[in-house]
Enzyme design. Structure first.
Site, short mmCIF file in Angstrom:
data_model
loop_
_atom_site.label_atom_id
_atom_site.label_comp_id
_atom_site.label_asym_id
_atom_site.label_seq_id
_atom_site.Cartn_x
_atom_site.Cartn_y
_atom_site.Cartn_z
N ASP A 81 0.71 4.90 2.17
CA ASP A 81 0.07 5.18 2.99
C ASP A 81 -1.21 6.44 2.89
OD1 ASP A 81 1.25 3.53 4.95
OD2 ASP A 81 3.04 5.00 5.02
N HIS A 87 1.23 -1.12 0.15
CA HIS A 87 0.28 0.47 0.02
C HIS A 87 1.16 1.26 0.05
CE1 HIS A 87 1.44 -0.51 3.74
NE2 HIS A 87 0.78 0.57 4.13
#
Ligand code: OGA
Ligand code: MN
Length: 294
Positions: free
Chosen positions: A111, A109
């Site tokens: 952030d 991912h």
């Protein structure tokens, strides 16, 4: 600021004590170094939440993460009214409760990509690092989204040019609940209380380097807009697999005292869950607000 020892991606900045207030020139140099190397480490620091927040704020306003309830706590689970945007990532429990987020970074991912204005940088400071028989666990993996974009075929670059994708904190929440089982699955009404979904371009231009970056991630990107569901899923899966190929990767092996910063446009990251209690990992963290992706 001291010397910089760096590779293609990842660099160490020497000769800094972040308890001292740095001048604006030093801060600007650190930020330039961050954009050049995407992941930078300043070793041997010892910062409390206030000192971490003070340093982080020099790069821009700090930003609360989607999971507000794990924020605002110190290592003893006490509320920190002065540093609401510093939170902990840890596998340590105090009085039966997680000290901070215990499942952060399970999936690849970037952030706060689920926010309209995501984080440009994350600061992660190692207070305790799991270690046994001289082997260190709990590394953080990074992958370079600009290098991944550049490696795409011209045909794929053209295909992606105008596409937008949905990034969803809600989707991530229930995915973690179901696949990892460390949090309760939420019903639609409960999901509704969480940060609403946002759309961002799949190909994002870095506001400082101007490099194009692949801005879809396994963790939060749930859907490509304007494509039939099956086509969206197939293309996303292809991009998720591409962006994490070994040639784009760097892995940070932690030492206590490390202050790591990364550029959330140029890299995605993932935690390594290769340790269990009684080995302890305690990280203190904040994120700096960036700008709207374009
Ligand atoms: C984070 C994160 C991964 C790790 O702090 O945003 O994803 O290795 N951390 O702790
Ligand atoms: Mn993260």
């Amino acid at each position: 600021m001291g010397d910089v020892v760096g590779d293609e991606m990842g660099a160490e900045i020497l000769g800094l004590n972040l308890r001292n207030t740095l001048d604006d020139t030093a801060i600007a140099k650190i930020e330039d170094t961050l954009y050049r190397y995407a992941v930078i480490v300043i070793r041997d620091q010892s910062l409390d939440t206030g000192q971490l927040a003070a340093f982080g704020q020099r790069f821009g306003p700090l930003q609360p993460s989607g999971r507000r309830k794990v924020q605002n706590k110190d290592a003893d689970n006490r509320v920190q009214p002065d540093t609401p945007n510093v939170n902990f990532i840890s596998n340590i429990k105090k009085n039966g409760k997680n000290m901070g987020s215990s499942d952060a970074g399970i999936y690849w991912h970037s952030d706060l990509c689920y926010e309209e204005i995501p984080s440009k940088a994350t600061l992660l400071h190692a207070l305790e690092v799991p270690e046994k028989n001289g082997i260190v666990y709990g590394a953080t993996q990074f992958t370079n989204t600009a290098a991944a974009y550049e490696a795409l075929s011209d045909e794929m670059k053209t295909r992606l040019e105008k596409l937008m994708a949905l990034n969803s904190f809600r989707y991530m929440w229930n995915k973690k609940a179901h696949e990892f089982g460390r949090r309760p699955a939420l019903n639609p009404a409960e999901l509704d209380q969480l940060t609403p979904d946002v759309t961002h371009p799949i190909v994002r231009t870095h506001p400082h380097t101007n490099r194009k970056c692949l801005y879809v991630c396994e963790g939060y990107t749930s859907r490509i807009e304007g494509l039939p569901e099956a086509e969206s899923e197939a293309l996303l899966n292809e991009l998720f697999a591409h962006v994490i190929k070994p040639e784009f990767r760097y892995q940070h092996e932690w030492r206590v005292g490390d202050l790591l910063m990364w550029d959330n446009c140029t890299v995605q990251h993932k935690a390594t869950f290769d340790y269990e209690p009684p080995l302890r990992r305690l990280m203190q963290r904040c994120t700096v607000q960036g700008s709207k992706p374009f």
